[in-house]
Write a protein that holds these residues in place. Sequence first.
Motif, PDB file in Angstrom:
ATOM      1  N   GLY A 127       0.785  -1.227   0.000  1.00 25.21           N
ATOM      2  CA  GLY A 127       0.000   0.000   0.000  1.00 25.21           C
ATOM      3  C   GLY A 127       0.819   1.280   0.000  1.00 25.21           C
ATOM      4  O   GLY A 127       0.238   2.362   0.074  1.00 25.21           O
ATOM      5  N   VAL A 128       2.130   1.188  -0.067  1.00 31.04           N
ATOM      6  CA  VAL A 128       2.959   2.400  -0.124  1.00 31.04           C
ATOM      7  C   VAL A 128       2.760   3.060  -1.490  1.00 31.04           C
ATOM      8  O   VAL A 128       2.976   2.430  -2.518  1.00 31.04           O
ATOM      9  N   ARG A 129       2.320   4.327  -1.467  1.00 32.56           N
ATOM     10  CA  ARG A 129       1.996   5.019  -2.723  1.00 32.56           C
ATOM     11  C   ARG A 129       2.672   6.381  -2.790  1.00 32.56           C
ATOM     12  O   ARG A 129       2.062   7.406  -3.086  1.00 32.56           O
ATOM     13  N   PRO A 158       0.939  -6.389  -5.122  1.00 28.45           N
ATOM     14  CA  PRO A 158      -0.281  -6.909  -5.735  1.00 28.45           C
ATOM     15  C   PRO A 158      -1.517  -6.057  -5.457  1.00 28.45           C
ATOM     16  O   PRO A 158      -2.475  -6.091  -6.241  1.00 28.45           O
ATOM     17  N   THR A 159      -1.509  -5.265  -4.363  1.00 26.48           N
ATOM     18  CA  THR A 159      -2.702  -4.472  -4.066  1.00 26.48           C
ATOM     19  C   THR A 159      -2.940  -3.396  -5.126  1.00 26.48           C
ATOM     20  O   THR A 159      -4.064  -2.920  -5.293  1.00 26.48           O
ATOM     21  N   ALA A 160      -1.892  -3.017  -5.869  1.00 34.16           N
ATOM     22  CA  ALA A 160      -2.055  -2.004  -6.918  1.00 34.16           C
ATOM     23  C   ALA A 160      -2.942  -2.526  -8.047  1.00 34.16           C
ATOM     24  O   ALA A 160      -3.569  -1.749  -8.763  1.00 34.16           O
ATOM     25  N   PRO A 162      -8.297  -0.837  -1.465  1.00 33.75           N
ATOM     26  CA  PRO A 162      -8.272   0.634  -1.416  1.00 33.75           C
ATOM     27  C   PRO A 162      -6.975   1.201  -1.987  1.00 33.75           C
ATOM     28  O   PRO A 162      -6.902   2.393  -2.279  1.00 33.75           O
ATOM     29  N   TYR A 163      -5.967   0.361  -2.132  1.00 34.08           N
ATOM     30  CA  TYR A 163      -4.666   0.796  -2.650  1.00 34.08           C
ATOM     31  C   TYR A 163      -4.544   0.584  -4.154  1.00 34.08           C
ATOM     32  O   TYR A 163      -3.489   0.775  -4.732  1.00 34.08           O
ATOM     33  N   ARG A 164      -5.631   0.168  -4.786  1.00 33.27           N
ATOM     34  CA  ARG A 164      -5.646  -0.038  -6.226  1.00 33.27           C
ATOM     35  C   ARG A 164      -5.173   1.213  -6.962  1.00 33.27           C
ATOM     36  O   ARG A 164      -5.572   2.321  -6.616  1.00 33.27           O
ATOM     37  N   ASP A 165      -4.329   0.988  -7.966  1.00 29.04           N
ATOM     38  CA  ASP A 165      -3.890   2.076  -8.835  1.00 29.04           C
ATOM     39  C   ASP A 165      -4.305   1.721 -10.256  1.00 29.04           C
ATOM     40  O   ASP A 165      -3.773   0.779 -10.847  1.00 29.04           O
ATOM     41  N   ALA A 166      -5.258   2.480 -10.792  1.00 25.70           N
ATOM     42  CA  ALA A 166      -5.835   2.160 -12.104  1.00 25.70           C
ATOM     43  C   ALA A 166      -4.788   2.166 -13.213  1.00 25.70           C
ATOM     44  O   ALA A 166      -4.984   1.541 -14.261  1.00 25.70           O
ATOM     45  N   THR A 178      -0.488  -2.100 -14.263  1.00 21.33           N
ATOM     46  CA  THR A 178      -0.827  -3.347 -14.943  1.00 21.33           C
ATOM     47  C   THR A 178       0.143  -4.433 -14.489  1.00 21.33           C
ATOM     48  O   THR A 178       1.182  -4.137 -13.891  1.00 21.33           O
ATOM     49  N   GLU A 179      -0.224  -5.687 -14.807  1.00 21.55           N
ATOM     50  CA  GLU A 179       0.639  -6.811 -14.455  1.00 21.55           C
ATOM     51  C   GLU A 179       2.055  -6.585 -15.005  1.00 21.55           C
ATOM     52  O   GLU A 179       3.049  -6.829 -14.325  1.00 21.55           O
ATOM     53  N   ALA A 180       2.117  -6.107 -16.255  1.00 19.33           N
ATOM     54  CA  ALA A 180       3.418  -5.912 -16.903  1.00 19.33           C
ATOM     55  C   ALA A 180       4.132  -4.674 -16.393  1.00 19.33           C
ATOM     56  O   ALA A 180       5.364  -4.616 -16.375  1.00 19.33           O
ATOM     57  N   LYS A 181       3.341  -3.677 -15.969  1.00 19.73           N
ATOM     58  CA  LYS A 181       3.953  -2.410 -15.518  1.00 19.73           C
ATOM     59  C   LYS A 181       3.294  -1.955 -14.236  1.00 19.73           C
ATOM     60  O   LYS A 181       2.347  -1.187 -14.248  1.00 19.73           O
ATOM     61  N   ASN A 182       3.796  -2.473 -13.147  1.00 22.11           N
ATOM     62  CA  ASN A 182       3.294  -2.096 -11.832  1.00 22.11           C
ATOM     63  C   ASN A 182       4.354  -1.237 -11.147  1.00 22.11           C
ATOM     64  O   ASN A 182       5.423  -1.728 -10.804  1.00 22.11           O
ATOM     65  N   PRO A 183       4.063   0.042 -10.936  1.00 19.32           N
ATOM     66  CA  PRO A 183       5.097   0.934 -10.411  1.00 19.32           C
ATOM     67  C   PRO A 183       5.357   0.769  -8.913  1.00 19.32           C
ATOM     68  O   PRO A 183       6.317   1.327  -8.393  1.00 19.32           O
ATOM     69  N   TRP A 184       4.502   0.007  -8.217  1.00 18.53           N
ATOM     70  CA  TRP A 184       4.578  -0.016  -6.752  1.00 18.53           C
ATOM     71  C   TRP A 184       5.200  -1.299  -6.222  1.00 18.53           C
ATOM     72  O   TRP A 184       5.079  -2.359  -6.840  1.00 18.53           O
ATOM     73  N   SER A 185       5.839  -1.167  -5.073  1.00 15.86           N
ATOM     74  CA  SER A 185       6.563  -2.292  -4.472  1.00 15.86           C
ATOM     75  C   SER A 185       6.049  -2.603  -3.077  1.00 15.86           C
ATOM     76  O   SER A 185       5.578  -1.710  -2.365  1.00 15.86           O
ATOM     77  N   ALA A 186       6.164  -3.871  -2.723  1.00 21.88           N
ATOM     78  CA  ALA A 186       5.874  -4.329  -1.356  1.00 21.88           C
ATOM     79  C   ALA A 186       7.072  -5.135  -0.870  1.00 21.88           C
ATOM     80  O   ALA A 186       7.891  -5.583  -1.677  1.00 21.88           O
ATOM     81  N   VAL A 187       7.191  -5.277   0.443  1.00 23.39           N
ATOM     82  CA  VAL A 187       8.165  -6.209   1.027  1.00 23.39           C
ATOM     83  C   VAL A 187       7.411  -7.111   1.996  1.00 23.39           C
ATOM     84  O   VAL A 187       6.278  -6.799   2.379  1.00 23.39           O
TER      85      VAL A 187
END
Length: 149
Positions: free
Chosen positions: A28-30, A73-75, A81-85, A88-97
């Motif tokens: 959820g880090v955005r 994956p929440t993006a 609530p952390y969805r980023d429209a 995409t699967e190929a281009k997901n700018p967000w990271s989790a640990v």
Amino acid sequence: MPYWLMKSEPDEFSIQNLERLGTSRWDGVRNYQARNFLRQMLEGDRFFFYHSSCATPGIAGIGSIQRTAYPDPTALDPDSPYRDARATEAKNPWSAVDVAFVERFDSTLTLARLKAEPALAQMPLVHKGNRLSVMPVSESEWRAILAMR
DNA sequence: GCCAACGTTGGC
DNA sequence: GCCAACGTTGGC
């Protein structure tokens, strides 16, 4: 080994939750600066678990990094609530640990006490208006905070 | 590339 | 609940 501090609203996810679960995904880090710090984390790094936006803001315990950064994956999750429209699967700018529980402090080390400690004056955390939710902690700051428990 | 408007964070 | 501080967006 680097040290970190990560914020979470305890209503969403608290040190007690992590203690019960043992391990968890930190997602959820955005914010790009915070994300870039996530990507620098190494397996085994430790971090202070900070409770924000609550009655007693402050450091509530310690966790460790169990798995280094991977696409959040929440993006991509339409129900999150952390969805980023734009992600995409190929281009997901967000990271989790993935993180693991290490320690829960007997009582929260309050922001008021952290602000009053001269050794921590350089920390972004104690500066007014700071909103960074993932930040590095120097070794001297880490030790100073441990001594305040 | 500037910058005003907007949305969010987070302490109080 | 208020509001200051900040990051992001989008018009120009």
